[in-house]
Enzyme design. Sequence first.
Site, PDB file in Angstrom:
ATOM      1  N   HIS A 274      12.700  78.857  20.283  1.00  0.00           N
ATOM      2  CA  HIS A 274      11.297  78.447  20.281  1.00  0.00           C
ATOM      3  C   HIS A 274      11.141  77.095  20.937  1.00  0.00           C
ATOM      4  CE1 HIS A 274      13.126  77.137  16.467  1.00  0.00           C
ATOM      5  NE2 HIS A 274      12.369  76.057  16.564  1.00  0.00           N
TER       6      HIS A 274
ATOM      7  N   HIS B 229       8.762  73.824  20.915  1.00  0.00           N
ATOM      8  CA  HIS B 229       7.691  73.081  20.261  1.00  0.00           C
ATOM      9  C   HIS B 229       6.845  72.430  21.357  1.00  0.00           C
ATOM     10  CE1 HIS B 229       9.632  72.685  16.138  1.00  0.00           C
ATOM     11  NE2 HIS B 229      10.692  72.933  16.849  1.00  0.00           N
TER      12      HIS B 229
ATOM     13  N   ASP C 112       2.322  75.582  14.364  1.00  0.00           N
ATOM     14  CA  ASP C 112       3.391  75.275  13.415  1.00  0.00           C
ATOM     15  C   ASP C 112       2.780  75.092  12.027  1.00  0.00           C
ATOM     16  OD1 ASP C 112       6.511  74.008  13.808  1.00  0.00           O
ATOM     17  OD2 ASP C 112       5.468  73.600  11.917  1.00  0.00           O
ATOM     18  N   ILE C 113       3.450  75.617  11.006  1.00  0.00           N
ATOM     19  CA  ILE C 113       2.931  75.558   9.643  1.00  0.00           C
ATOM     20  C   ILE C 113       2.992  74.134   9.076  1.00  0.00           C
ATOM     21  CG2 ILE C 113       5.081  75.987   8.362  1.00  0.00           C
ATOM     22  CD1 ILE C 113       3.521  78.158   6.787  1.00  0.00           C
TER      23      ILE C 113
ATOM     24  N   GLY D 243      18.277  69.515  14.284  1.00  0.00           N
ATOM     25  CA  GLY D 243      17.085  69.846  13.514  1.00  0.00           C
ATOM     26  C   GLY D 243      16.619  71.277  13.621  1.00  0.00           C
ATOM     27  N   GLN D 244      17.392  72.139  14.300  1.00  0.00           N
ATOM     28  CA  GLN D 244      16.958  73.541  14.376  1.00  0.00           C
ATOM     29  C   GLN D 244      17.122  74.191  13.012  1.00  0.00           C
ATOM     30  OE1 GLN D 244      18.940  76.035  17.286  1.00  0.00           O
ATOM     31  NE2 GLN D 244      17.421  77.679  17.037  1.00  0.00           N
TER      32      GLN D 244
HETATM   33  P1  5GP Z   1      13.029  74.033  14.230  1.00  0.00           P
HETATM   34  O1  5GP Z   1      13.229  73.110  13.060  1.00  0.00           O
HETATM   35  O2  5GP Z   1      13.922  75.257  14.094  1.00  0.00           O
HETATM   36  O3  5GP Z   1      13.144  73.380  15.582  1.00  0.00           O
HETATM   37  O4  5GP Z   1      11.531  74.514  14.158  1.00  0.00           O
HETATM   38  C1  5GP Z   1      11.080  75.486  13.273  1.00  0.00           C
HETATM   39  C2  5GP Z   1       9.622  75.235  13.043  1.00  0.00           C
HETATM   40  O5  5GP Z   1       9.079  76.365  12.420  1.00  0.00           O
HETATM   41  C3  5GP Z   1       9.347  74.032  12.127  1.00  0.00           C
HETATM   42  O6  5GP Z   1       8.571  73.073  12.842  1.00  0.00           O
HETATM   43  C4  5GP Z   1       8.591  74.653  10.967  1.00  0.00           C
HETATM   44  O7  5GP Z   1       7.536  73.827  10.480  1.00  0.00           O
HETATM   45  C5  5GP Z   1       8.072  75.947  11.544  1.00  0.00           C
HETATM   46  N1  5GP Z   1       7.900  77.012  10.571  1.00  0.00           N
HETATM   47  C6  5GP Z   1       8.768  77.342   9.570  1.00  0.00           C
HETATM   48  N2  5GP Z   1       8.292  78.403   8.889  1.00  0.00           N
HETATM   49  C7  5GP Z   1       7.099  78.729   9.459  1.00  0.00           C
HETATM   50  C8  5GP Z   1       6.142  79.754   9.179  1.00  0.00           C
HETATM   51  O8  5GP Z   1       6.278  80.586   8.279  1.00  0.00           O
HETATM   52  N3  5GP Z   1       5.030  79.781   9.970  1.00  0.00           N
HETATM   53  C9  5GP Z   1       4.845  78.883  10.994  1.00  0.00           C
HETATM   54  N4  5GP Z   1       3.711  78.997  11.698  1.00  0.00           N
HETATM   55  N5  5GP Z   1       5.736  77.917  11.287  1.00  0.00           N
HETATM   56  C10 5GP Z   1       6.852  77.853  10.531  1.00  0.00           C
END
Ligand code: 5GP
Length: 123
Positions: free
Chosen positions: A109, A111, A39-40, A102-103
Amino acid sequence: MTDQPSLPHQPDCLFCKIVSGDVPATIVRETDTTVAFRDINPQAPTHILVIPRAHYPDAAALSAAEPAVAADVLREAGEIAAEEGIAETGYRVVFNTGSGAGQTVFHAHAHVLGGRGLQWPPG
Ligand code: 5GP
Ligand code: ZN
């Protein structure tokens, strides 16, 4: 012939672009059906995302359409936890589903989070 992928793919999806290599990522494992990358913006010492190569907006859509690939995602989460050394101390696999949870990226995906104490219930 066309170089279009046969898998469900969304041209404007960030994670589809990571699958295709158009957006770089620190990839830790790949299979025929999944890609896992760091994760970034890590929320724990280990924070890895496991995604299906195919585009589905969330885990429910993935598991309804391709239950075997959903199982692949879960198996990879476990393999990653073992490789990262967090399986014994404990780790969490999270599928944020919907913006209220929080998506932010609407490509399914998991985590995989670990390497520190994790509170329950989550925030
Ligand atoms: P969500 O919030 O949808 O459950 O998770 C999305 C995740 O993607 C977040 O934890 C966010 O930090 C990660 N993310 C967003 N953009 C990027 C990216 O460009 N590269 C990587 N490796 N992770 C990303
Ligand atoms: Zn996608």
